[in-house]
Design a protein around this motif. Structure first.
Motif, PDB file in Angstrom:
ATOM      1  N   LYS A 138       0.855  -1.181   0.000  1.00 50.35           N
ATOM      2  CA  LYS A 138       0.000   0.000   0.000  1.00 50.35           C
ATOM      3  C   LYS A 138       0.890   1.230   0.000  1.00 50.35           C
ATOM      4  O   LYS A 138       1.804   1.358   0.809  1.00 50.35           O
ATOM      5  N   ARG A 139       0.611   2.154  -0.962  1.00 48.75           N
ATOM      6  CA  ARG A 139       1.433   3.352  -1.053  1.00 48.75           C
ATOM      7  C   ARG A 139       0.617   4.489  -1.648  1.00 48.75           C
ATOM      8  O   ARG A 139      -0.005   4.343  -2.701  1.00 48.75           O
ATOM      9  N   ASP A 140       0.620   5.612  -0.953  1.00 53.13           N
ATOM     10  CA  ASP A 140      -0.038   6.832  -1.441  1.00 53.13           C
ATOM     11  C   ASP A 140      -1.500   6.607  -1.814  1.00 53.13           C
ATOM     12  O   ASP A 140      -1.984   7.093  -2.839  1.00 53.13           O
ATOM     13  N   GLY A 141      -2.194   5.830  -1.000  1.00 52.47           N
ATOM     14  CA  GLY A 141      -3.613   5.609  -1.238  1.00 52.47           C
ATOM     15  C   GLY A 141      -3.928   4.552  -2.278  1.00 52.47           C
ATOM     16  O   GLY A 141      -5.101   4.356  -2.614  1.00 52.47           O
ATOM     17  N   ASN A 142      -2.901   3.867  -2.773  1.00 49.72           N
ATOM     18  CA  ASN A 142      -3.094   2.812  -3.764  1.00 49.72           C
ATOM     19  C   ASN A 142      -2.538   1.484  -3.261  1.00 49.72           C
ATOM     20  O   ASN A 142      -1.718   1.448  -2.334  1.00 49.72           O
ATOM     21  N   PRO A 210      -6.857   1.619  -6.439  1.00 47.67           N
ATOM     22  CA  PRO A 210      -7.080   2.531  -5.318  1.00 47.67           C
ATOM     23  C   PRO A 210      -7.510   1.797  -4.068  1.00 47.67           C
ATOM     24  O   PRO A 210      -8.307   0.853  -4.133  1.00 47.67           O
ATOM     25  N   GLU A 211      -6.952   2.183  -2.943  1.00 46.09           N
ATOM     26  CA  GLU A 211      -7.334   1.587  -1.683  1.00 46.09           C
ATOM     27  C   GLU A 211      -8.721   2.089  -1.284  1.00 46.09           C
ATOM     28  O   GLU A 211      -9.004   3.284  -1.427  1.00 46.09           O
ATOM     29  N   GLU A 213     -11.731   3.802   0.490  1.00 47.79           N
ATOM     30  CA  GLU A 213     -11.648   5.019   1.286  1.00 47.79           C
ATOM     31  C   GLU A 213     -11.605   4.762   2.778  1.00 47.79           C
ATOM     32  O   GLU A 213     -10.838   5.376   3.519  1.00 47.79           O
ATOM     33  N   ILE A 216      -7.938   3.696   4.164  1.00 51.61           N
ATOM     34  CA  ILE A 216      -6.718   4.503   4.041  1.00 51.61           C
ATOM     35  C   ILE A 216      -6.350   5.053   5.395  1.00 51.61           C
ATOM     36  O   ILE A 216      -7.153   5.713   6.064  1.00 51.61           O
ATOM     37  N   GLY A 217      -5.120   4.742   5.805  1.00 51.69           N
ATOM     38  CA  GLY A 217      -4.709   5.198   7.110  1.00 51.69           C
ATOM     39  C   GLY A 217      -3.437   6.019   7.068  1.00 51.69           C
ATOM     40  O   GLY A 217      -2.778   6.111   6.075  1.00 51.69           O
TER      41      GLY A 217
END
Length: 217
Positions: A138-142, A210-211, A213, A216-217
């Protein structure tokens, strides 16, 4: 354009095709066992039956998680569950070493389905064995996913690549390309994308999704 009904039928055809060999081997083994009297040959028949049963079970577990609603009704699927089915398929394929690089304990269902199908495509390409590297982070919301196959010979049908990239005009959707088409649609629905690159000794399949909503942490 392939309808959802057509896609479901093609995926079922793929499942039946992949199960035909091990299930057929079970039937043949039972026939041989019924007629065989030699203890050594009977033991060999039982060994083949056990192997075919394991292969059938491994494939069913994969299809259930990769195409079905396995993993419960939550948003996430344990990574260990996905790892187990891919490791089992690789052990059935022989001569393939798998290396994992996933730090997360669980991933959203869409990401798991994409990862499993990319891994299966990469595994199929290793016709002479080799190494399959599977990673996700997981990186930058993706959520970024990669499946990399390396070996002495890579067998990859470019129509599968076109299906992965959603280039429907360039490829007919068949039972061979249905899984790639399915995850391409899945990625598009959630705002992500797939890509691939292939050489004589390597195939790299990737996804950026995209992760969700709420996660997202």
């Amino acid at each position: 354009m392939t309808s959802q009904t057509d896609l479901a039928a093609l995926l079922c055809s793929r499942l039946c095709h992949d199960l035909l060999s091990p299930v057929g081997a079970l039937a043949n083994g039972l026939e041989l066992l019924a007629d065989e009297q030699d203890p050594e040959m009977r033991a060999r028949c039982v060994e083949l039956l056990e192997q075919s049963a394991k292969t059938s079970t491994d494939k069913l577990k994969f299809f259930r998680l990769a195409f079905g609603a396995a993993g419960g009704f939550g948003e996430n699927v344990p990574v260990e569950e996905a790892r187990d089915v891919i490791n089992a398929l690789a052990s059935d394929a022989k001569r393939v070493e798998i290396q994992w690089a996933i730090s997360e304990n669980s991933l959203p269902k869409p990401a798991v389905k994409v990862m499993l199908n990319l891994s299966q495509i990469a595994l199929d390409a290793l016709v002479r064995g080799g190494t399959l590297d599977i990673g996700a982070e997981k990186r930058d919301g993706n959520i970024e996913i990669v499946a990399r196959a390396t070996g002495p010979k890579i067998a990859f049908d470019e129509t599968i690549g076109h299906a992965l990239q959603g280039d429907i005009a360039a490829v007919e959707i068949t039972s061979r390309t249905a899984a790639a088409h399915m995850i391409a649609l899945l990625a598009e629905e959630i705002g992500g994308g797939l890509q691939y690159a292939v050489t004589d000794d390597a195939l790299v399949l990737g996804a950026v999704l995209p992760e969700p909503e709420g996660m997202i942490g």
